[in-house]
Write a protein that holds these residues in place. Structure first.
Motif, PDB file in Angstrom:
ATOM      1  N   PHE A  73       0.831  -1.202   0.000  1.00 56.39           N
ATOM      2  CA  PHE A  73       0.000   0.000   0.000  1.00 56.39           C
ATOM      3  C   PHE A  73       0.872   1.260   0.000  1.00 56.39           C
ATOM      4  N   LEU A  74       1.896   1.307   0.862  1.00 60.53           N
ATOM      5  CA  LEU A  74       2.772   2.472   0.925  1.00 60.53           C
ATOM      6  C   LEU A  74       3.554   2.644  -0.374  1.00 60.53           C
ATOM      7  N   ALA A  75       3.975   1.542  -0.968  1.00 62.24           N
ATOM      8  CA  ALA A  75       4.680   1.625  -2.248  1.00 62.24           C
ATOM      9  C   ALA A  75       3.779   2.210  -3.329  1.00 62.24           C
ATOM     10  N   LEU A  76       2.530   1.790  -3.361  1.00 65.65           N
ATOM     11  CA  LEU A  76       1.575   2.334  -4.331  1.00 65.65           C
ATOM     12  C   LEU A  76       1.352   3.829  -4.096  1.00 65.65           C
ATOM     13  N   LYS A  77       1.193   4.223  -2.832  1.00 70.74           N
ATOM     14  CA  LYS A  77       0.986   5.637  -2.518  1.00 70.74           C
ATOM     15  C   LYS A  77       2.217   6.457  -2.896  1.00 70.74           C
ATOM     16  N   ALA A  78       3.405   5.889  -2.723  1.00 69.44           N
ATOM     17  CA  ALA A  78       4.630   6.590  -3.103  1.00 69.44           C
ATOM     18  C   ALA A  78       4.703   6.811  -4.611  1.00 69.44           C
ATOM     19  N   CYS A  79       4.062   5.908  -5.367  1.00 75.15           N
ATOM     20  CA  CYS A  79       3.967   6.065  -6.829  1.00 75.15           C
ATOM     21  C   CYS A  79       2.783   6.948  -7.211  1.00 75.15           C
ATOM     22  N   GLU A  80       2.128   7.528  -6.205  1.00 74.66           N
ATOM     23  CA  GLU A  80       0.986   8.433  -6.397  1.00 74.66           C
ATOM     24  C   GLU A  80      -0.179   7.746  -7.101  1.00 74.66           C
ATOM     25  N   VAL A  81      -0.355   6.473  -6.775  1.00 74.11           N
ATOM     26  CA  VAL A  81      -1.505   5.714  -7.269  1.00 74.11           C
ATOM     27  C   VAL A  81      -2.721   6.079  -6.435  1.00 74.11           C
ATOM     28  N   GLY A  82      -3.840   6.332  -7.107  1.00 76.00           N
ATOM     29  CA  GLY A  82      -5.043   6.710  -6.386  1.00 76.00           C
ATOM     30  C   GLY A  82      -6.290   6.520  -7.217  1.00 76.00           C
ATOM     31  N   PRO A  83      -7.395   7.151  -6.832  1.00 76.38           N
ATOM     32  CA  PRO A  83      -8.656   7.012  -7.561  1.00 76.38           C
ATOM     33  C   PRO A  83      -8.516   7.354  -9.038  1.00 76.38           C
ATOM     34  N   GLY A  84      -9.145   6.532  -9.879  1.00 79.12           N
ATOM     35  CA  GLY A  84      -9.074   6.722 -11.324  1.00 79.12           C
ATOM     36  C   GLY A  84      -7.918   5.996 -11.982  1.00 79.12           C
ATOM     37  N   ASP A  85      -6.985   5.499 -11.167  1.00 80.78           N
ATOM     38  CA  ASP A  85      -5.833   4.768 -11.709  1.00 80.78           C
ATOM     39  C   ASP A  85      -6.108   3.268 -11.737  1.00 80.78           C
ATOM     40  N   GLU A  86      -5.420   2.590 -12.632  1.00 78.91           N
ATOM     41  CA  GLU A  86      -5.482   1.137 -12.718  1.00 78.91           C
ATOM     42  C   GLU A  86      -4.128   0.549 -12.355  1.00 78.91           C
ATOM     43  N   VAL A  87      -4.163  -0.582 -11.668  1.00 76.34           N
ATOM     44  CA  VAL A  87      -2.949  -1.307 -11.294  1.00 76.34           C
ATOM     45  C   VAL A  87      -3.097  -2.744 -11.765  1.00 76.34           C
ATOM     46  N   VAL A  88      -2.150  -3.214 -12.557  1.00 73.17           N
ATOM     47  CA  VAL A  88      -2.207  -4.571 -13.106  1.00 73.17           C
ATOM     48  C   VAL A  88      -1.652  -5.553 -12.080  1.00 73.17           C
TER      49      VAL A  88
END
Length: 381
Positions: A61-76
């Protein structure tokens, strides 16, 4: 007869003494021992640093947030993975987009590329069962990659140890993982700016109004982790010894052993492939005092997809994979019991299935419905 569990942590006297020393010190929350563990884990993996946290899920979760992943984004993410990966994506506010895997249980550039879109913000490359997936071609697709090494800490491929191809990697130190702190996880990277961002997300910064995700690791946990890491090569060697015994003892059975991935696996799991009903096999193994599992409890796509057979290889892996006990605490006698149980159960189950299929074929003259009987796997020699 004492049951042989599918997973069991290996806790040594050295481990208990290390934890006792921290207890006696009076500093049991997150402190200097956690910092030492971060340094030791990153040195082992060959990265520039790490940030310890409460779990592998929180690390992701922290790694995703560090990549600025958020609403509207897709993660494979692969559909053939534990639900914790999906949970981390959803907690970040993003949408998990599922991909298939290959016959080696690993995702690849070929399975990822068809599901990429303009909304793809990250790819989580999972290294399952201790097997090194081929991460570099996935990194070359141009979308930030986070490597999930929770089951493959120390695994290597032709390019070296996994976890260094992507922008970051995450580890889990759950009780059943390769190295345990009871609970716990870590984000590691060669990008010091990303590591600083992860640490700020976790701890916050002075005089700011940002929300922090404060889920720390304790010095108690880190003491156990440091002790385990000092013994880690012997742990991996023991896994190799057990895997070698399985290859030798099961090689003539009509199942597919993980021979093709043995040179890039640390054998977190010993997955075999067979075309027999898992519920039936599990019951028979339990009767012999051996606990077995499927490769994953469920596929992430479950029944929510309407398209027919959208992930054919993952679904085949799910049906066919049987995971045998393999961990450093498994004794030689227990290993021999697992082998004997496999030989007894799998031989009898195939005989029963073959007899049933033969009887069905003999009793029916119309065989145009396309149904198939049990699949015979050639031994992996």
């Amino acid at each position: 007869m004492t049951p042989i569990l599918h997973s069991r942590p290996c806790i040594t006297r050295q481990d208990t003494e290390a934890v006792a020393r921290v207890l006696e010190s009076g500093m049991i929350a997150e402190g200097g021992t956690v910092a030492l563990f971060e340094e030791a884990a990153s040195a082992y993996l060959g990265t520039r640093g790490g940030v310890a946290t409460s779990s592998g899920t929180n690390a992701l979760f922290l790694a995703l947030k560090a990549c600025e992943v958020g609403p509207g984004d897709e993660v494979v993410v692969p559909t053939y993975v534990c639900r914790s990966v999906r949970d981390a994506v959803l907690c970040a506010g993003a949408t998990p987009v599922l991909c298939d895997v290959g016959d080696d249980w690993c995702m690849s550039a070929a399975t990822v590329k068809p599901v990429l879109s303009a909304a793809s913000k990250a790819i989580i490359v999972v290294h399952p069962f201790g097997i090194a997936a081929d991460a570099r071609p996935i990194c070359a697709l141009g979308v930030p990659v986070i490597e999930d090494c929770c089951q493959a800490f120390g695994a290597s491929d032709a390019d070296g140890m996994v976890g260094r191809a992507g922008m970051m990697c995450v580890l889990s130190f759950h009780a059943t993982k390769l190295l345990t702190t009871g609970e716990g996880g870590m984000v590691l990277s060669n990008d010091v700016s990303l590591l600083a961002k992860v640490r700020r997300l976790k701890n916050g910064s002075p005089n700011d109004g940002e929300v922090r995700w404060r889920q720390p690791m304790s010095d108690l946990q880190a003491a156990l982790g440091l002790s385990q890491l000092s013994q880690y090569e012997s742990f991996l060697e023991r896994r190799r010894q057990i895997a070698h015994a399985y290859f030798a003892g099961l090689g003539d059975l009509p199942v597919q052993l993980p021979t093709s991935v043995s040179d890039r696996s640390v054998f977190f799991r010993f997955p075999i492939r067979c075309g027999l009903d898992f519920a039936m096999l599990r019951a028979r193994f339990e009767a012999e005092g051996v606990q077995v599992r499927q490769g994953v409890d469920t596929l992430l796509h479950g029944s929510e997809m309407n398209r027919a057979n959208p992930f054919p290889v993952a679904e085949r892996c799910y049906r066919e994979t049987l995971s045998l006990p393999i961990y450093p605490a498994l004794s030689d006698a227990e290993c021999e019991r697992v082998i004997k149980a496999c030989r007894k159960i799998l031989t009898a189950a195939w005989r029963d299935a073959t007899c049933k299929e033969t009887k069905t074929t003999t009793d029916h003259t119309d065989h145009t419905d396309g149904k198939k009987g049990p699949q015979l796997f050639l031994p992996s020699l």
